[in-house]
Design a protein around this motif. Structure first.
Motif, PDB file in Angstrom:
ATOM      1  N   UNK A   1       0.840  -1.196   0.000  1.00  0.00           N
ATOM      2  CA  UNK A   1       0.000   0.000   0.000  1.00  0.00           C
ATOM      3  C   UNK A   1       0.875   1.246   0.000  1.00  0.00           C
ATOM      4  N   UNK A   2       0.350   2.318  -0.560  1.00  0.00           N
ATOM      5  CA  UNK A   2       0.962   3.641  -0.482  1.00  0.00           C
ATOM      6  C   UNK A   2      -0.048   4.559   0.187  1.00  0.00           C
ATOM      7  N   UNK A   3       0.281   5.010   1.396  1.00  0.00           N
ATOM      8  CA  UNK A   3      -0.652   5.788   2.210  1.00  0.00           C
ATOM      9  C   UNK A   3      -0.385   7.273   2.061  1.00  0.00           C
ATOM     10  N   UNK A   4      -1.420   8.040   1.734  1.00  0.00           N
ATOM     11  CA  UNK A   4      -1.352   9.492   1.628  1.00  0.00           C
ATOM     12  C   UNK A   4      -1.952  10.112   2.888  1.00  0.00           C
ATOM     13  N   UNK A   5      -1.367  11.231   3.344  1.00  0.00           N
ATOM     14  CA  UNK A   5      -1.901  11.915   4.523  1.00  0.00           C
ATOM     15  C   UNK A   5      -1.500  13.374   4.491  1.00  0.00           C
ATOM     16  N   UNK A   6      -2.241  14.193   5.227  1.00  0.00           N
ATOM     17  CA  UNK A   6      -2.014  15.632   5.256  1.00  0.00           C
ATOM     18  C   UNK A   6      -0.991  15.992   6.322  1.00  0.00           C
ATOM     19  N   UNK A   7      -0.847  17.300   6.587  1.00  0.00           N
ATOM     20  CA  UNK A   7       0.252  17.814   7.395  1.00  0.00           C
ATOM     21  C   UNK A   7       0.239  17.395   8.854  1.00  0.00           C
ATOM     22  N   UNK A   8      -0.888  16.920   9.374  1.00  0.00           N
ATOM     23  CA  UNK A   8      -0.943  16.592  10.790  1.00  0.00           C
ATOM     24  C   UNK A   8      -0.147  15.365  11.188  1.00  0.00           C
ATOM     25  N   UNK A   9       0.360  14.607  10.214  1.00  0.00           N
ATOM     26  CA  UNK A   9       0.943  13.295  10.532  1.00  0.00           C
ATOM     27  C   UNK A   9       2.414  13.170  10.138  1.00  0.00           C
ATOM     28  N   UNK A  10       3.212  14.231  10.239  1.00  0.00           N
ATOM     29  CA  UNK A  10       4.577  14.108   9.725  1.00  0.00           C
ATOM     30  C   UNK A  10       5.644  14.029  10.806  1.00  0.00           C
ATOM     31  N   UNK A  11       5.251  13.884  12.069  1.00  0.00           N
ATOM     32  CA  UNK A  11       6.238  13.742  13.136  1.00  0.00           C
ATOM     33  C   UNK A  11       6.993  12.427  13.040  1.00  0.00           C
ATOM     34  N   UNK A  12       8.170  12.390  13.633  1.00  0.00           N
ATOM     35  CA  UNK A  12       9.015  11.192  13.597  1.00  0.00           C
ATOM     36  C   UNK A  12       8.269   9.980  14.149  1.00  0.00           C
ATOM     37  N   UNK A  13       7.623  10.163  15.309  1.00  0.00           N
ATOM     38  CA  UNK A  13       6.929   9.050  15.953  1.00  0.00           C
ATOM     39  C   UNK A  13       5.813   8.518  15.057  1.00  0.00           C
ATOM     40  N   UNK A  14       5.081   9.435  14.403  1.00  0.00           N
ATOM     41  CA  UNK A  14       3.983   9.027  13.526  1.00  0.00           C
ATOM     42  C   UNK A  14       4.520   8.276  12.313  1.00  0.00           C
ATOM     43  N   UNK A  15       5.572   8.840  11.720  1.00  0.00           N
ATOM     44  CA  UNK A  15       6.152   8.231  10.523  1.00  0.00           C
ATOM     45  C   UNK A  15       6.673   6.827  10.828  1.00  0.00           C
ATOM     46  N   UNK A  16       7.403   6.705  11.930  1.00  0.00           N
ATOM     47  CA  UNK A  16       7.962   5.411  12.301  1.00  0.00           C
ATOM     48  C   UNK A  16       6.860   4.382  12.545  1.00  0.00           C
ATOM     49  N   UNK A  17       5.789   4.793  13.227  1.00  0.00           N
ATOM     50  CA  UNK A  17       4.688   3.869  13.511  1.00  0.00           C
ATOM     51  C   UNK A  17       4.020   3.392  12.232  1.00  0.00           C
ATOM     52  N   UNK A  18       3.790   4.304  11.304  1.00  0.00           N
ATOM     53  CA  UNK A  18       3.127   3.936  10.056  1.00  0.00           C
ATOM     54  C   UNK A  18       4.028   3.065   9.185  1.00  0.00           C
ATOM     55  N   UNK A  19       5.322   3.365   9.161  1.00  0.00           N
ATOM     56  CA  UNK A  19       6.236   2.567   8.350  1.00  0.00           C
ATOM     57  C   UNK A  19       6.404   1.156   8.893  1.00  0.00           C
ATOM     58  N   UNK A  20       6.189   0.997  10.184  1.00  0.00           N
ATOM     59  CA  UNK A  20       6.300  -0.323  10.786  1.00  0.00           C
ATOM     60  C   UNK A  20       5.274  -1.290  10.192  1.00  0.00           C
ATOM     61  N   UNK A  21       4.203  -0.755   9.612  1.00  0.00           N
ATOM     62  CA  UNK A  21       3.177  -1.598   8.982  1.00  0.00           C
ATOM     63  C   UNK A  21       3.671  -2.248   7.699  1.00  0.00           C
ATOM     64  N   UNK A  22       4.739  -1.698   7.129  1.00  0.00           N
ATOM     65  CA  UNK A  22       5.235  -2.186   5.846  1.00  0.00           C
ATOM     66  C   UNK A  22       4.729  -1.391   4.668  1.00  0.00           C
ATOM     67  N   UNK A  23       3.751  -0.509   4.886  1.00  0.00           N
ATOM     68  CA  UNK A  23       3.230   0.331   3.808  1.00  0.00           C
ATOM     69  C   UNK A  23       4.211   1.455   3.495  1.00  0.00           C
ATOM     70  N   UNK A  24       4.191   1.929   2.255  1.00  0.00           N
ATOM     71  CA  UNK A  24       4.941   3.134   1.889  1.00  0.00           C
ATOM     72  C   UNK A  24       4.085   4.351   2.174  1.00  0.00           C
ATOM     73  N   UNK A  25       4.745   5.518   2.314  1.00  0.00           N
ATOM     74  CA  UNK A  25       4.058   6.735   2.725  1.00  0.00           C
ATOM     75  C   UNK A  25       4.351   7.881   1.768  1.00  0.00           C
ATOM     76  N   UNK A  26       3.349   8.739   1.579  1.00  0.00           N
ATOM     77  CA  UNK A  26       3.501  10.005   0.879  1.00  0.00           C
ATOM     78  C   UNK A  26       2.685  11.019   1.667  1.00  0.00           C
ATOM     79  N   UNK A  27       3.344  11.761   2.542  1.00  0.00           N
ATOM     80  CA  UNK A  27       2.672  12.667   3.473  1.00  0.00           C
ATOM     81  C   UNK A  27       3.128  14.101   3.245  1.00  0.00           C
ATOM     82  N   UNK A  28       2.204  15.002   3.347  1.00  0.00           N
ATOM     83  CA  UNK A  28       2.560  16.416   3.297  1.00  0.00           C
ATOM     84  C   UNK A  28       3.125  16.832   4.656  1.00  0.00           C
ATOM     85  N   UNK A  29       4.105  17.716   4.657  1.00  0.00           N
ATOM     86  CA  UNK A  29       4.658  18.200   5.918  1.00  0.00           C
ATOM     87  C   UNK A  29       4.648  19.721   5.937  1.00  0.00           C
ATOM     88  N   UNK A  30       4.844  20.289   7.106  1.00  0.00           N
ATOM     89  CA  UNK A  30       4.796  21.738   7.271  1.00  0.00           C
ATOM     90  C   UNK A  30       5.992  22.396   6.574  1.00  0.00           C
TER      91      UNK A  30
END
Length: 410
Positions: A211-240
């Motif tokens: 999966x490739x997960x998209x998300x807005x600016x609220x989810x770009x912290x290190x802790x959030x990114x690490x937790x989501x990546x632990x699922x094995x999915x790829x990420x494309x998130x907007x950051x501040x």
């Protein structure tokens, strides 16, 4: 066998509305019974209103927001009775419905959602649902109003306003959506003042490799990114725009490699920096001032995922907003407030609402696949109306006489 037509308000016949038979196609009674047994809330003896009918009833509430509780049950009961070739049960009182809803709670419906609401698209028939071999999904949150009852206020809370607080308490929800089909793959409900990330955390269990997960600016912290990546999915998130992202290597397409590190509160002595790729671009706006975007992604290879393609793909995230519009406007028919007066039943109604939405999207997917259409060519509103006019395997015609639903093209 003669049947008496159930009604949903003055002048509305059962044949104008959806019976339980479609819901039973998406969520088979055997599956629901197994979950009710697992949660210890199934009917222990034969009743006029069995627990499985109660589960379908919770889904149907959002399909008929204008109808009384008893009238919604009459449609569900008649649809199930016809499908099972059994007698139509007697009319059930509102108090009996409330009693069964209380026994069911929300847990079986949430479990059904997590078990049955699966991705719909496949790469052969709907390649638009994928990017670089990855299924494109998005995560986001929203709020909705609940009845102004003491327990709801205590559990969910009021939003603030200039005069003290808003007229109704509000709950907050998050959904994980397959972008191309608008199918809700997972959802969670919590209090209004709970952080958006905390509401989204339960959805991470549904993220999977591929999966490739998209998300807005609220989810770009290190802790959030690490937790989501632990699922094995790829990420494309907007950051501040003001986030400090050092340039480690500039890539040929204008993007660059960077790294994110834990903040002081996230640092545990073991965390390492995470390498990310950053894509920056601007889009013109109506006021003449361009809107600047900054994206972080786990897709580090520009040959696999060019920056220009990622910039275009990110805006697919707005499909989540369309899903919230489908839920709030087209299913609830602009009904502002949910019906349920206790927090447990609010949660139950919410998951029934999500299950009803998925049933509509499931039907649309069958149409899209059969007629080789993209989901964007089909009208959600039209299919909701189609469901309300169609009653497969119901008393309007013999059980063996079936009608094929036609695609509703927007």
């Amino acid at each position: 066998m003669a049947r008496t037509k159930a009604v949903l308000g003055a002048g509305a016949r059962l044949s104008d509305y959806l019976s339980a038979s479609l819901l039973a196609r998406v969520y088979p009674a055997e599956q629901i019974n197994a979950l009710l047994d697992e949660h210890g809330c199934n009917s222990q003896r034969i009743r006029s209103f069995p627990a499985v009918a109660g589960a379908y009833y919770c889904m149907a509430l959002s399909l008929y927001p204008e109808a009384a509780y008893e009238e919604v049950f009459a449609v569900i009961a008649q649809g199930l009775a016809w499908a099972q070739s059994s007698p139509v049960p007697a009319q059930v009182s509102k108090s009996s419905i409330s009693e069964l809803r209380g026994k069911l709670g929300h847990a079986p419906l949430r479990a059904l959602m997590r078990q049955a609401c699966l991705p719909l698209a496949n790469a052969q028939t709907h390649p638009e649902a994928f990017y670089a071999g990855l299924r494109v999904v998005a995560i986001d949150g929203s709020n909705f109003e609940v009845p102004d009852e003491v327990d709801n206020v205590e559990q969910f809370g009021y939003p603030g306003s200039r005069t003290g607080h808003a007229g109704y308490p509000q709950a907050q929800c998050a959904v994980l959506v397959e972008c191309a089909t608008h199918a809700i793959l997972d959802a969670y409900i919590g209090a209004y003042r709970t952080s958006e990330w905390e509401i989204c955390v339960p959805l991470l269990d549904t993220l999977k490799p591929g999966m490739l997960c998209l998300a807005d600016r609220g989810f770009n912290g290190y802790r959030y990114w690490e937790s989501a990546r632990r699922s094995g999915a790829d990420l494309l998130w907007r950051c501040t725009k003001d986030r400090q992202l050092p340039v480690l290597q500039t890539l040929a397409d204008g993007s660059f490699l960077s790294e994110i590190r834990p903040s002081a509160k996230d640092r545990d002595g073991k965390a390492d920096a995470i390498v990310v790729r950053v894509v920056e671009y601007a889009l013109p706006s109506l006021d003449g001032e361009p809107t600047r975007y900054r994206l972080m992604t786990s897709l580090l290879d520009p040959a696999q995922a060019p920056a220009l393609e990622l910039a275009a793909l990110y805006h697919t995230r707005w499909q989540v907003e369309a899903v919230f519009d489908e839920l709030k406007t087209h299913l609830q028919q602009r009904r502002r407030v949910l019906r349920s007066k206790t927090p447990e039943l609010v949660r139950q109604e919410f998951y029934g609402w999500v299950l009803a939405h998925y049933a509509v999207r499931w039907l649309m997917h069958q149409t899209a696949s059969e007629h080789q259409l993209s989901h964007a060519q089909l009208s959600f509103t039209g299919h909701v109306q189609l469901l309300r006019r169609t009653q497969p395997l119901s008393g309007a015609f013999p059980p063996r006489a079936t009608k094929k639903a036609k695609a509703v093209v927007s």
